[in-house]
Design a protein around this motif. Structure first.
Motif, PDB file in Angstrom:
ATOM      1  N   ASN A 768       0.831  -1.211   0.000  1.00 44.32           N
ATOM      2  CA  ASN A 768       0.000   0.000   0.000  1.00 44.32           C
ATOM      3  C   ASN A 768       0.864   1.259   0.000  1.00 44.32           C
ATOM      4  O   ASN A 768       0.562   2.233  -0.706  1.00 44.32           O
ATOM      5  N   ARG A 771       2.421   1.769  -3.425  1.00 40.10           N
ATOM      6  CA  ARG A 771       1.439   2.141  -4.437  1.00 40.10           C
ATOM      7  C   ARG A 771       1.020   3.604  -4.296  1.00 40.10           C
ATOM      8  O   ARG A 771       0.814   4.299  -5.296  1.00 40.10           O
ATOM      9  N   SER A 772       0.874   4.083  -3.083  1.00 43.20           N
ATOM     10  CA  SER A 772       0.412   5.461  -2.828  1.00 43.20           C
ATOM     11  C   SER A 772       1.372   6.126  -1.841  1.00 43.20           C
ATOM     12  O   SER A 772       1.126   6.141  -0.626  1.00 43.20           O
ATOM     13  N   GLU A 774       2.125   9.150  -1.123  1.00 44.40           N
ATOM     14  CA  GLU A 774       1.873  10.464  -0.546  1.00 44.40           C
ATOM     15  C   GLU A 774       1.951  10.362   0.977  1.00 44.40           C
ATOM     16  O   GLU A 774       1.296   9.539   1.596  1.00 44.40           O
ATOM     17  N   TYR A 776       4.588   9.570   2.612  1.00 48.78           N
ATOM     18  CA  TYR A 776       5.660   8.664   3.023  1.00 48.78           C
ATOM     19  C   TYR A 776       6.997   9.219   2.533  1.00 48.78           C
ATOM     20  O   TYR A 776       7.151   9.586   1.361  1.00 48.78           O
ATOM     21  N   GLU A 804       5.272   3.372 -12.142  1.00 46.88           N
ATOM     22  CA  GLU A 804       5.730   4.319 -11.128  1.00 46.88           C
ATOM     23  C   GLU A 804       6.001   3.605  -9.803  1.00 46.88           C
ATOM     24  O   GLU A 804       7.038   3.836  -9.163  1.00 46.88           O
ATOM     25  N   SER A 805       5.102   2.729  -9.390  1.00 49.70           N
ATOM     26  CA  SER A 805       5.321   2.032  -8.121  1.00 49.70           C
ATOM     27  C   SER A 805       6.493   1.056  -8.221  1.00 49.70           C
ATOM     28  O   SER A 805       7.249   0.872  -7.271  1.00 49.70           O
ATOM     29  N   ARG A 808       9.648   3.106  -7.976  1.00 51.90           N
ATOM     30  CA  ARG A 808       9.841   3.510  -6.583  1.00 51.90           C
ATOM     31  C   ARG A 808      10.401   2.331  -5.766  1.00 51.90           C
ATOM     32  O   ARG A 808      11.311   2.492  -4.952  1.00 51.90           O
TER      33      ARG A 808
END
Length: 879
Positions: A768, A771-772, A774, A776, A804-805, A808
């Motif tokens: 999680n 994936r998102s 924001e 962190y 993108e994930s 990262r």
């Protein structure tokens, strides 16, 4: 000018080959060199305007520059056209399916292969070149193949002939026309000649093989002698038939053979003839028919090989019981040695036979304590060692018997079973561990795989195998490479599993190899095995040839020394029950008693006997593993037996440790997911992983191989074990209690169980966050990943589907492995701080600050850590 021709007395294969050759050589003309067979005469009577075949008198020899010769290479069969072969500047192209003879013509182009009909070779060329055929042409070509292969049932028929016919049928071949011309009624002359042949026919026996010789004479030539010979063969059902007929001052001999022991081509070659091992002919001039028959008999006596005898295929020594042996003990002996029946012997004389079916019935009725004499069959049929296997086959069919005792002077010396007889019929025969033999109807040959071994095995292993063979010769014993080595060499895959079997002392062989190459030996006296661990890190397992038996279903095996045949019989599947001789004199010869090579070719996983999964239910898992590793299929009967074993919950009788060892092998396969999916279909999944829903993890398991390769390509894999990666993936959706139960059941160590627990606690939060991101920081994401074992990283990556994930994830993982700070505890001591737990917290804080781009240089790191420690000390004082 290009000329297409064939042999005199041209048959349908010859005509069809000429027609096909004209498709390949469009400018060439067809010419018959002489007389035609009756079928071809009748066919040409209808089709001569369409086919336009010229006669010898129609051509000008001086302008011939190329001859296309079909269905023969023998100059003597070309009549007047033979002179053209020596003409300067003539190029010769040959298409033929007959074995080479001493006087054969050589051509610039030669297509000569042992198929059922020359037409087959021509069809293959037509297909390769994409040449179109009309329905009529396809029909003529079909006639050629059907005539020469007996409508695909003669022993010389190959798969290629059937494929060629299928191609012709696709292009419109008319089977009604084929049937009409191949099944023409006999002419009056042919019926008269056939009657003469039947009246004169005499039966002879040579080396146990029965054959018919029929003779006759007619004033004028009668075509179709090959057809009449086929009819004689159908009437007599003997091993071979020879028709010898004098016509127009020549003697024609046509022969047909049903068995490999009578090679009629070799026999008639002495008379100047040719053909195939199963069908041949000869023409003799200026010799009476009786003289030809006399010469033929002399040649047959010299050339006919003894047939396979009972002594060649029987099993010996024989396991027996006495009349007073109780039923239960007889059953245990059968189970122990894999037999389906046992001779009953009293004072060295056989008095009966007890079958497994008899035993099972007696036990079913509660009579396991009763002696076998009350249930044995006393009306025995016995055979002698010298009896031909074909006779044994007939006895088994006539009396519906599965095994026959072999007696010599009244004493039991062996036993022969249906399986033994079937091997002689289908090409795999045991004869003191001699080679697999070749018949004309079955193309498994006595292959030597030494060259394949040299190509497929590492040099270090080849050195060991060759030296083992030399040592065996000194020890006066036989040594074989078994199991995986033969399978993998034949499949062309890497083999790292080297097992040797010694008909002698395997432990002594292992010690001799250690003395030769160095290293050390681990000995297992109970199992008569040893492992040689060589200095280079490679190893070889050595075993004494042995038989395993199971005292009860799913028990660990008991061991007795035995022969190679019985050693291989204890194996799990036929593809693993092959051996290769390593002795110097026959290094590379394959021993295949159970059809393993054929099953490899057909892509089948087959057990060796019906109790295989009962004796060792672990084979259920192994069968599925091999099936998916080699992209093969479970043979239908094997699949049926496997499903029955699953229904009877046989795997529940096996220790959890043995199941886990096999599961680890599955999880270490290059593609575990197909194996696991198959276990679901086999209804084994719920037993192996209770409370784990396969549908919830299937997609992850499918994506794992790519995820593993991706992380490895980034050079970020760290140290992990593949089986652990897949176990983590299997359990990651389970609840903690179920996962814990599975770990305890398989006695997985506390360290690994803790890793699995960490995955269950943290994988979802990590996914999680990646994936998102924001809210962190990089250090936060790194913290999530660090909380997981490295074996969970591929699992995490399978859930990151967007670029993108995934980017990262790679950056954070790279930072974990490669971004380090420049300071350490010494720097902190030099600043006057006291060593303690605060040092670790401080250095971790600096590393996190570096990940979050808060510090960049060594000086900034020192300033950051000083402020952190001072603040920490202040907090401690205030606390």
């Amino acid at each position: 000018m290009e000329l297409i021709t064939t042999h005199t007395n041209a048959d349908m294969d010859a005509l069809a080959s000429m027609v096909a050759a004209q498709k390949l050589y469009p400018g060439a003309v067809m010419v018959f060199p002489g007389k035609l067979s009756r079928n071809v005469e009748e066919f040409m009577a209808l089709h001569k305007d369409t086919l336009n075949v010229m006669s010898v008198s129609d051509i000008n020899p001086g302008i011939i520059d190329k001859i296309i010769l079909v269905d023969t290479r023998t100059p003597g069969r070309l009549d007047k056209l033979a002179a053209l072969l020596d003409q300067p500047g003539v190029e010769i192209h040959i298409y033929d399916h007959h074995p080479r003879g001493e006087d054969d013509i050589r051509g610039k182009t030669e297509v000569v292969e042992m198929v059922g009909a020359t037409t087959t070779l021509m069809v293959e060329k037509i297909r390769e070149q994409g040449i179109k055929l009309t329905p009529m042409e396809a029909t003529i070509l079909s006639l050629g193949i059907y005539e020469d292969t007996g409508s695909l049932i003669f022993s010389n028929t190959t798969a290629r002939d059937a494929q060629a016919v299928a191609y012709l049928l696709y292009h419109g071949a008319n089977l009604a026309v084929v049937t009409d011309f191949l099944e023409r009624p006999l002419t009056d002359d042919q019926r008269t000649l056939l009657k003469k042949l039947l009246v004169s026919a005499e039966c002879y026996q040579f080396n146990g093989l029965k054959m018919l010789i029929a003779r006759g004479d007619v004033d004028e030539f009668v075509g179709g002698l090959s057809l009449l010979t086929h009819k004689l063969a159908d009437f007599s059902h003997l091993d071979a038939v020879f028709a010898v007929v004098e016509m127009e001052e020549r003697v024609y001999v046509v022969a047909r053979s049903r068995v490999a022991g009578v090679n009629v081509r070799e026999i008639l070659a002495v008379l100047g003839g040719g053909g195939h091992a199963a069908a041949a002919s000869a023409t003799i001039k200026n010799k009476p028919v009786d003289d030809v028959v006399e010469q033929l008999l002399k040649v047959i006596r010299m050339k006919v090989r003894p047939p396979v005898a009972v002594a060649d295929i029987m099993s010996t020594p024989v396991k027996t019981v006495t009349p007073d042996t109780v039923i239960e003990e007889a059953g245990r002996v059968m189970l122990r040695y894999g037999h389906t029946g046992l001779p009953v012997v009293k004072k060295e004389k056989i008095v009966g036979v007890i079958s497994r079916r008899d035993v099972e019935k007696a036990v079913h009725h509660g009579l396991g304590h009763a002696p076998v004499k009350g249930f044995m069959n006393c009306n025995m049929i016995t055979v002698e060692p010298e009896m031909p296997a074909s006779v044994v086959r007939d006895l088994m069919v006539e009396h519906n018997i599965g095994r026959l005792p072999v007696l010599r002077e009244g004493k039991l010396v062996g036993i022969v079973s249906r399986t033994d007889v079937l091997r002689t019929l289908h090409g795999s025969m045991k004869n003191d561990h001699e080679k697999v033999f070749k018949t004309d109807s079955y193309q498994i040959i006595s292959d030597n795989i030494r060259e394949l071994m040299s190509l497929g095995l590492a040099e270090k292993y080849m050195n060991v195998l060759e030296r083992a063979g030399e040592i065996a010769s000194v020890m006066d014993c036989k040594v074989y490479g078994t199991g995986g080595i033969v399978r993998d060499v034949l499949l062309g895959v890497e083999c790292l599993d080297i097992d040797l079997v010694v008909e002698g002392d395997g432990i002594e062989m292992a010690r001799a190899l250690r003395q030769e190459f160095g290293g050390r030996v681990r000995v297992h006296p109970k199992f008569c095995t040893a492992t040689v661990l060589f200095p280079g890190g490679h190893q070889v397992d050595v075993a004494t040839a042995r038989v395993e038996f199971y005292q009860y279903p799913a028990a660990m095996p008991q061991i007795e020394t035995s022969s190679l045949h019985q050693d291989l019989y204890r194996r799990d599947f036929t593809i693993n029950a092959m051996a290769v001789s390593l002795n110097k004199e026959d290094f590379g010869n394959v021993m295949d008693f159970f059809g393993g090579r054929e099953d490899l070719k057909r892509g089948l996983i087959r057990v060796l006997h019906n109790l295989s999964f009962v004796e060792d239910p672990i084979r259920l898992l192994r069968a599925v593993r091999f099936e998916k590793r080699y992209r093969m299929n479970l043979e239908p009967q094997t699949l049926k037996l496997a499903r029955e074993a699953v229904r009877n919950k046989m795997l529940a009788r096996v220790s959890a440790e043995r199941i886990w060892e096999e599961l680890k092998h599955i999880l270490m396969e290059p593609r575990p997911e197909p194996v696991l999916s198959r276990l679901v279909k086999m209804k084994l999944w719920d037993f192996l992983f209770p409370c784990v829903k396969y549908d919830h993890i299937k997609r992850v398991l499918t994506r794992l191989p790519r995820a593993i390769k991706k992380i490895q390509s980034w050079d970020l894999a760290g140290t992990w074990e593949q089986w652990m990666i897949y176990l983590v993936a299997v359990l990651h959706c389970a609840d903690k209690e179920s996962a814990g139960n599975i770990c305890r059941r398989y006695k997985i160590s506390k360290r690994l169980t803790d890793k699995i627990s960490a995955v269950l606690n943290g994988w979802q939060g990590t996914v999680n966050a990646l994936r998102s991101p924001e809210g962190y920081r990089t250090s936060d994401l790194a913290g999530y990943l660090i909380s997981l074992p490295a074996e969970a990283y591929p699992l995490v990556l399978t859930y990151l589907v967007d670029n993108e994930s995934r980017r990262r994830f790679r950056e954070v993982l790279s930072a974990i492995y490669y971004d380090s700070i420049s300071i350490d505890g010494r720097d902190l001591r030099s600043m006057g701080f006291k060593p303690g737990p605060a040092f670790k917290r401080a250095l971790d804080a600096v590393w996190q600050a570096r990940l979050d781009q808060l510090v960049h240089t060594r000086e900034e790191e020192l300033n950051y850590v000083r402020e952190f420690l001072l603040a920490d000390e202040g907090a401690m004082k205030n606390g």
